[in-house]
Design an enzyme around this catalytic site. Structure first.
Site, PDB file in Angstrom:
ATOM      1  CB  CYS A  16      -9.113  -6.267  16.412  1.00 10.76           C
ATOM      2  SG  CYS A  16      -9.150  -4.734  15.493  1.00 10.76           S
ATOM      3  N   PRO A  17      -6.219  -6.264  14.569  1.00  6.32           N
ATOM      4  CG  PRO A  17      -4.909  -5.323  12.850  1.00  6.32           C
ATOM      5  CD  PRO A  17      -4.904  -5.616  14.323  1.00  6.32           C
TER       6      PRO A  17
END
Lengths: 79, 199
Positions: A16-17
């Site tokens: 993430c992201p």
């Protein structure tokens, strides 16, 4: 029922992201109604992908987990 | 009750035709009015907004604002990051290539470093190098790459004008194309934000 995707996005070994960012990039390029499959290893994707669907209006059709590999099927919505 | 009138087949056929055509028109008009009423009743879907203040300039603290901002933008949110004080280094063209993380007084470092050791010259450079290698192994983009991602996805990256004055940062020191902003303007943006973060 197995879904046959129009596109596949490999986001394994990214955190993430990045999966969400790359999914957005990819889904912007495909046609409405098409199905894209995204493969990830990041456990955050279990929560990030439904949130992405809720916030963008694209449909999360299905998801599956096998041996730490997460697969998500999105259908691009109109508009 | 009216007497039943015998119609000739031709007249009856003409009547049927006219009724069918008119019926179709009426149905279509009715459906159109209903669809318009429904669309008018549905409220315009508002775009979510994220406001972030980035006030720290160490390598470890450069990532959270950029990651949150880019994730928000990827979901279609309206995002602005206000870089103030040491956070301004993140968008300083020269300094953002040299962000560091000190182990000194930083008990959160994954590799614990006693303060006495952490104070030795070169330890900050070593801790920075370690963090960069972890980022690389995890396929995390560099701070510069994250900034690019933010720019490309429409995140507003704002330089604090006061910080520029206080720390003698010139407009040409900031990455090109970014806006300089102030507290009042940023608060005005944040007033309508769904999420406001101070980092």
């Amino acid at each position: 029922m197995p879904i046959s995707p129009d596109h596949v996005l490999d986001c394994r070994n990214t955190f993430c992201p990045m999966p969400v960012i790359r999914l957005r990039e990819a889904i912007d390029k495909i046609g409405a109604g098409q199905v894209i499959k995204i493969v990830a290893t990041d456990p955050a994707s279990l929560h990030d992908m439904p949130a992405f669907a809720r916030n963008t209006g694209h449909e999360l059709l299905d998801s599956a987990t096998t041996d730490g590999i997460f697969e998500y099927y999105f259908r691009k919505s109109e508009g | 009750m009216a007497a039943k009138v015998e119609l000739s087949p031709e007249v009856a056929a003409r009547i049927d035709e006219a009724v069918a055509a008119r019926f179709g028109e009426l149905i279509e008009a009715q459906m159109k009015t209903q669809a318009e009423a429904k669309a008018a009743a549905r409220p315009e879907k508002r775009r979510r907004r994220l406001a972030i203040v980035a006030s720290k300039g160490t390598l470890d603290m450069a990532y959270p604002p950029l990651i949150l901002a880019s994730a928000g933008a990827a979901m279609g949110w309206d995002v602005a990051v206000f870089f103030t004080f040491y956070g301004l280094d993140i968008i300083n063209a020269r300094r953002n290539k040299h962000l560091q993380v000190p182990p000194l007084g930083n008990p959160a470092m994954p590799v614990p470093v006693p303060n006495l050791i952490g104070a030795i010259p070169g330890m900050t450079a070593m801790a920075t190098k370690m963090m960069k290698s972890w980022m690389k192994q995890a396929n995390m983009p560099t701070v510069e790459e994250m900034i690019q991602i933010c720019r490309q996805s429409g995140v507003q990256l704002l330089a604090c004008s006061t910080t520029m004055g206080v720390m003698k940062v010139r407009p040409q020191d900031i990455l090109p194309g970014l806006d300089i902003s102030g507290a009042a303007a940023f608060l005005d943006f944040a007033a309508d934000a769904d999420v406001s973060l101070f980092i």
